[in-house]
Design an enzyme around this catalytic site. Structure first.
Site, PDB file in Angstrom:
ATOM      1  N   CYS A  16       0.556  -1.031  -0.183  1.00 35.17           N
ATOM      2  CA  CYS A  16      -0.025  -0.187  -0.431  1.00 35.17           C
ATOM      3  C   CYS A  16       0.782   1.056  -0.369  1.00 35.17           C
ATOM      4  O   CYS A  16       0.879   1.305  -0.920  1.00 35.17           O
ATOM      5  CB  CYS A  16      -0.472   0.595   0.749  1.00 35.17           C
ATOM      6  SG  CYS A  16      -2.549   1.050   0.228  1.00 35.17           S
ATOM      7  N   GLU A  65      -0.665  -8.286   5.575  1.00 33.09           N
ATOM      8  CA  GLU A  65      -0.210  -8.371   6.685  1.00 33.09           C
ATOM      9  C   GLU A  65      -2.039  -8.240   7.381  1.00 33.09           C
ATOM     10  O   GLU A  65      -1.959  -8.611   8.310  1.00 33.09           O
ATOM     11  CB  GLU A  65       0.228  -7.424   7.061  1.00 33.09           C
ATOM     12  CG  GLU A  65      -0.073  -5.767   7.554  1.00 33.09           C
ATOM     13  CD  GLU A  65      -0.527  -5.336   5.835  1.00 33.09           C
ATOM     14  OE1 GLU A  65      -0.253  -5.910   5.105  1.00 33.09           O
ATOM     15  OE2 GLU A  65      -0.395  -3.870   5.971  1.00 33.09           O
ATOM     16  N   HIS A 125      -2.756  -5.610   0.979  1.00 33.64           N
ATOM     17  CA  HIS A 125      -2.656  -5.980   2.723  1.00 33.64           C
ATOM     18  C   HIS A 125      -2.216  -7.219   3.158  1.00 33.64           C
ATOM     19  O   HIS A 125      -3.037  -7.813   3.364  1.00 33.64           O
ATOM     20  CB  HIS A 125      -3.425  -4.882   3.533  1.00 33.64           C
ATOM     21  CG  HIS A 125      -3.262  -3.658   3.327  1.00 33.64           C
ATOM     22  ND1 HIS A 125      -2.580  -2.617   3.927  1.00 33.64           N
ATOM     23  CD2 HIS A 125      -4.340  -2.574   2.734  1.00 33.64           C
ATOM     24  CE1 HIS A 125      -2.296  -1.460   3.719  1.00 33.64           C
ATOM     25  NE2 HIS A 125      -3.277  -1.453   3.174  1.00 33.64           N
TER      26      HIS A 125
END
Lengths: 267, 960
Positions: free
Chosen positions: A94, A225, A223
């Site tokens: 991002c 994560e 994302h």
């Protein structure tokens, strides 16, 4: 245990979950503020993995990631290029991706060329989404089989649970010319694509993420994560049996890079 | 556009344009003004002194690139095609700019220099208060924007007569801020004489006898000593005395705190920012969420914000026109002329959403629960509720300043912006407020707040222990409230000239009461100041030492460049507010006045399907996807149940669930309840809102014995005894509801002057509005369920209070506008049954007997069932013959009544026997079966509509 550097700065806000993903994947993680790194770039030398987290660095003033990229181009580009030459995997989701392309570490030099001593002029950009607005949703993603990306290579593609969340206003992948997109494709530098029909921002070629020629540096708008547990998946209450076996896609990416770093350290 | 003022060579300017300001792949830069490409151009520039967040960041980057100190302003330019100058101006005023904070130019605007302040010449003004008569006191209070009552002005006068002096301006201002409704909530805390005249059996009497703080007078009226303490706080205290042992800090700090696990606590606060949002919705909403986040940072020894919520109340966007009268002939009958001084509701809603989005997303706090309610009486006074939740260690839930602690300010600089926000919010809006109070309106700078958050969390978690003794935010009243509150038992000495300013020229009074955003005040032991400064420097968070806590005699001493400019006794400041007695009455309306005129026969819905589709398209019910998707609701990685669920992400989740701690399986559910449809009896309205909030939490898997509530009252003026009577009824319901559900209130806020006076003198009061927000602990998130139906062949079970013909206040009533409208009874929550149902449903979910659960609220049972199919794409065959019902209501009422305390549960056929036996004596019945037809049908050919059609109706209305 490989040690991951998480670079934070004003407005970065996905740093904790990025560190947590590294930890779940078997690495340790340490935060260092950009202001310290700008004074002491050599701090990077003791890390085996690097994360440039998402967020709104400096409020995304002018354009997403611009100010952080300008600061890092001047003082940190060389240290990061050295780390890549040393074999350090870097992930930049991002805002990290937006910074990486403007800083000059993506797409990086062609396969047989060394990293230039000064940062190159950007040849790709992340423009405003074609809808003109910020969007938070999960998108189906596909890993191109030919990718050389250390983080994504070989990961599953067909499973409907292969999704990742996006949350951005400026994520439309644009190249300076159609030729440069072709070059990235031919050299296996497309690390991740949105599933056809599931492109949230109008990115050319459904490109969701790219890597450098070495495959070490991954920049992507989704994302990973945020997908390290099955119950982060938007349909986890509907998923059963084989679709929830194994590691969630996001965690699988971190595990792959951490294993790579551990192996590199052992050698 | 970037206007740069500084000593730069042409080469440097080119370098900035190419390397900093323009993207080499996407953009080209022009130095100077590009020639217009069209007939008209509009430039929008921020007015001098208005926060320009990007400009600060650009200045920083230029300093890093060139070492040059320059001043930057940003602006926007629009080249408009096919318009003349006057149309362009109109477009600019209505869409592109807000003249409260922007200037509009039709030519390139390149000023020679930016407007700068000049140094302040100190002059200490005394106000000759002792000589003023009553009329003059009232006039002074209004003219100086104190908005204090005559009684309050007279007690100040008496205090200064006692002291034998006149107050200095800064002292009066300090008192006005501290005593403002916004800061001290004096109405809710006053003594109230309440009378109710209830003849109608539908309006329940409040069981007064035995309530703490309530006295029944011989004439039948009731005296309530401190309404807030005697209802909302009293319920919490009773619950704590009765074994609710998980409320370690309630009503005392910036947020209410509950225990989460053995080591951690969570805190929750909801604030409103209504008046600023009426005038400048983008900045008003952004600074609203910014302020609420600071409340969380300022709770205990700083909590970490982990979630945000937002609820908006605005007028129907389609009901208001700004066009000249002659152009409105073709518009539908319900369209009215927008009053002068109001922004259009569509603009308000669009901009408040953008404000919350830009601030919340930048802060990295997921915004994951909310609601929007439409009512035309919000036209001049929209409501913007912003909530924030934080997590902290249990050993850090409180802190107290110590004598000798330094008063340290971290964060943004102080400017003239936001002066009189506290008193402004306590006043009533009129058509001229945009001019009179433009200085109370602000633009936020989220990055400044993020930097101070990073610095404060690092100082809190310092290896040598927390570096500060106490922390609070600078909200309403600015330094005056923050320092005054922190130092109330110690006294404080403040050097106002030490505060970093945005520009020169502020008087000491302006510095003291400015509500400039993004500032926190800390009490720091002198030995820790240097370490704190190093942390702040690293994070680029500005820090200053404003003075010291602790004075002889607990005084507040204010100095500027060494001279004393004010001195006040903390005791008078905090205890001197006269206790008022207020009158409150309640006469239930005989016929409830509906807002809209009765519909012509042809405009009424003509079938169950037609009604259902219109209800799904009603703005209160229709999908809020357009808003939700603009918020990052997954940042921080704790997401478990998202606000939108189902295979296509279309289903409206009843509540959100997050993991406050990533390495735990214990979750936190977040929801709200709002039942403004029942405004005609705020007692029933409040109970329904509490019930809805509990239901929402239970539906995702929260433990009903661990639910904490927040109240936010937004009311029209309580100088009117009827409005205060309505407030009493709502507060009494909070007492009854909290006890019945054993769900304590832990924090709350009120905003009591929400009405708008038009240029022709008509006052539009908002509906009395009570937002109930709730958090509930989820013991194990693997037990959570979502509301999207899962499997063909599963059964749909309704559990809860019987359906009835009490359709008063329902959306069906609004829609049908039939002759019964306004006379139908309002539905009531059965407090004996509803909490049992909540516990039953929670038990079924926890034991894995429920595949999906959905709360039955706006639009009634059929709308809720339709939403379960919309979310899943499955079909559903319904038969309402066995639906538990009172008095055999007609089919429409069975389908659309909004009886509270009802849940829809999807269960597997194999589990039916087990579930039925657990129901025991509670009302419930199987009313349908899910199938793969993708159609919603009702037995007896009463309804047969495709899920696609339902989806289209539901998704279409607010697809902005």
């Amino acid at each position: 245990m490989p040690n991951a550097l998480i670079i934070t700065t004003a407005g970065i806000n996905c740093d904790r979950e990025l560190a947590y993903a590294f930890e779940l994947a078997g690495a340790s993680a340490e935060f260092i503020h950009l202001n310290r790194l700008l004074v002491s770039p050599q701090l990077i030398d003791r890390f085996e993995l690097i994360g440039l987290p998402g967020g709104f660095s400096y409020g995304d003033a002018i354009a997403a990631g611009r100010i952080a990229a300008v600061l890092m181009r001047r003082r940190l580009y060389r240290a990061l290029a050295d780390a890549i030459e040393r074999g350090v995997p870097i992930i930049a989701p991002c805002n990290g991706f937006q910074i990486a392309v403007q800083m000059g570490i993506l797409p990086g030099p062609a396969g047989d060329e060394p990293w230039p001593s000064t940062p190159p002029r950007p040849t790709i950009a992340l423009a405003h989404n074609d809808t003109g607005r910020f969007v938070d949703r999960w998108c189906g993603v596909v890993v191109p089989p030919e990718t050389r990306c250390v983080w994504t290579h070989g990961l599953t593609a067909d499973d409907p649970s292969a999704m990742l969340p996006v949350a951005h206003g400026e994520g439309q992948f644009v190249t300076s010319s159609p030729r440069s997109l072709g070059r990235l494709e031919r050299s296996g530098q497309i690390a991740l694509r949105y599933r056809p029909g599931d492109n949230p921002n109008g990115s050319v070629g459904d490109v969701a993420g790219i890597c450098d020629a070495s495959g070490l540096v991954l920049g992507l708008m989704p994302h990973p994560e945020r997908f390290t547990r099955w119950n982060q998946h938007p349909q986890w209450t509907r998923l059963h049996g084989p679709s929830v076996a194994g590691h969630p896609l996001g965690l699988a990416m971190f595990r792959q890079a951490v294993a790579w770093a551990a192996e590199a350290a052992a050698v | 556009m970037y206007l740069i003022h500084g000593d730069l060579s042409e080469q440097h300017v080119r370098q900035l344009a190419e390397e900093l300001l323009a993207d080499p792949v996407l953009e080209t830069a022009t130095i100077g003004a590009a020639p217009p490409t069209s007939d008209t151009l509009i430039e929008v520039h921020p007015l001098p002194g208005v926060m320009d967040p990007d400009a600060e960041a650009v200045e920083l980057a230029i300093r890093a690139m060139l070492g040059a100190h320059v001043e930057v302003r940003t602006a926007r330019r629009y080249d408009l095609h096919g318009t003349d100058a006057s149309t362009a101006r109109l477009v600019a005023e209505r869409c592109l700019a807000n003249t409260v904070i922007h200037s509009i130019h039709d030519q390139p605007y390149h000023p020679e220099a930016f407007v700068a302040g000049s140094p302040h010449d100190l002059c200490i003004v005394s106000v000759p208060l002792s000589e003023l008569d009553d009329a003059a006191l009232v006039k002074l209070s209004r003219k100086a924007h104190f908005f204090l009552s005559l009684d309050e002005m007279k007690s100040i006068q008496a205090e200064y007569r006692r002291l034998g002096s006149d107050p200095r301006e800064i002292e009066l201002e300090t008192i006005a801020q501290t005593w403002s409704e916004h800061c001290v909530h004096k109405t809710l805390k006053s003594t109230i004489r309440y009378q109710e005249q209830i003849t109608d059996a539908q309006s329940p009497r409040i069981p007064i006898r035995g309530r703490p703080g309530h006295e029944i007078n011989p004439d039948g009226s009731i005296t309530i000593h401190n309404l807030f303490k005697s209802t909302i706080v009293a319920a919490t205290e009773q619950l704590i005395a009765d074994g609710v042992d998980w409320c370690p800090s309630v009503f005392v700090d910036n947020a209410g705190v509950i225990a989460f696990d053995d080591d951690h606590a969570v805190c929750f606060k909801v604030e409103t920012h209504n008046h600023p949002s009426a005038i400048e919705p983008y900045g008003g909403a952004a600074t609203g969420i910014g302020g609420c986040i600071r409340d969380i940072i300022g709770t205990g020894l700083a909590a970490k914000p982990i979630a945000a919520t937002d609820v908006f109340c605005v007028a129907y966007p389609d009901h208001w026109s700004q066009s000249p009268r002659r152009a409105r002939r073709r518009l539908p009958a319900q369209v009215r002329q927008l009053p002068n001084g109001c922004l259009h509701p569509r603009r308000i809603l669009t901009e408040v959403v953008a404000g919350v989005r830009d601030y919340g997303n930048r802060m990295g706090i997921p915004t994951l629960n909310g609601a929007v309610w439409f009512d035309d009486d919000y036209v001049g006074n929209p409501l913007v509720f912003c909530g924030c939740i934080g997590v902290m260690q249990r050993k850090k839930i409180s802190g107290d300043p110590q004598p000798g602690d330094r008063i340290v300010v971290i964060g943004g600089r102080t400017g003239r912006d936001g002066i009189h926000g506290a008193t402004f919010s306590s006043a009533q809006l009129t058509d001229t407020h945009a001019d009179e109070f433009s200085h109370a309106v602000q633009i936020g700078n989220a990055v400044t707040e993020k930097k101070l958050l990073d610095a404060i969390l690092e100082a809190r978690d310092h290896p040598q222990g927390c570096l500060f003794h106490a922390i609070t935010d600078c909200g309403a009243g600015g330094f005056s409230s923050a320092v005054g509150e922190m130092g109330r038992h110690l006294g404080a000495e403040v050097h106002l000239d030490r505060a970093p300013l945005k520009y020169e020229g502020l008087s000491p009074t302006e510095i003291w009461i400015s509500e400039a955003q993004e500032r926190m005040v800390l009490a720091v032991p002198p030995r820790n100041v240097d370490q704190l400064r190093a942390i702040c420097n690293l994070h680029e968070a500005e820090m200053c030492e404003l003075g010291q806590f602790g004075t002889d005699g607990q005084e507040l001493i204010l100095r500027y460049e060494g001279r004393e400019v004010g001195r006040l006794s903390m005791n008078f400041l905090h205890e001197g507010l006269p206790q008022l007695t207020r009158e409150a009455t309640w006469n239930p309306p005989v016929s409830r006045g509906l807002d809209s005129p009765p519909l012509a026969a042809g405009d009424r819905p003509n079938s169950i399907a037609d009604t259902l589709l219109r209800l799904l398209a009603h703005p209160n019910i229709a999908s809020k996807r357009w808003i939700i998707r603009q918020y990052d609701h997954e940042v921080q990685g704790g997401s478990i149940i998202k606000p939108l669920v189902g295979p296509e992400g279309d289903g409206p989740s009843d509540a959100a669930v997050i993991l406050p701690l990533l390495d735990s399986t214990r979750g936190l559910a977040i929801a709200n309840g709002l039942a403004t449809g029942l405004r005609d009896d705020p007692y029933l309205m409040a109970l329904a809102a509490i019930d809805e909030c509990v239901r929402n939490l239970v539906c995702v898997g929260a433990d009903p014995s661990r639910i904490a509530l927040l109240d936010n009252f937004c009311w029209p003026s309580c100088d009117d005894p009827r409005n205060l009577g309505a407030l009493v009824r709502a507060a009494e319901a909070c007492y009854d509801g909290a006890l019945a559900y054993r769900a304590p209130f832990i924090s709350g806020k009120d905003s009591l002057n929400n009405q708008f006076t038009t240029s022709d003198g008509k006052t539009i009061e908002i509906p009395p509005t009570l937002l109930i927000s709730g958090i509930g602990t989820v013991p194990d998130v693997s037990r959570c369920v979502t509301m999207d139906a899962k499997e063909s062949g599963n059964l749909l079970l309704v559990v809860g209070c019987p359906a009835s013909s009490a359709i008063g206040g329902s959306h069906f009533e609004m829609l049908s506008g039939d002759s019964e409208a306004g006379h139908s009874p309002l539905p009531a929550v059965d407090l004996n049954v509803a909490p049992r149902i909540a516990r039953l449903v929670a038990g079924l979910i926890n034991d894995g007997l429920v595949s999906s659960a959905h709360d039955c609220s706006e639009g009634g049972l059929l709308v809720a069932a339709a939403e379960m199919t919309i979310a899943s794409g499955l079909g559903l065959q319904l038969d309402l013959a066995d639906l538990p019902a009172e008095d055999d209501p007609p089919l429409e009422h069975r389908c659309f009544c909004e009886q509270p305390a009802r849940y829809l549960l999807e269960i597997r056929p194999d589990d039916l026997a087990e579930v039925s036996s657990r129901l025991h004596d509670l009302p419930g019945a199987v009313i349908g079966t899910f199938n793969s037809s993708s159609r919603l049908t009702l037995a007896g050919d009463q309804l047969d509509v495709s899920v696609k059609e339902l989806q289209a109706a539901w998704l279409g209305t607010l697809d902005w």
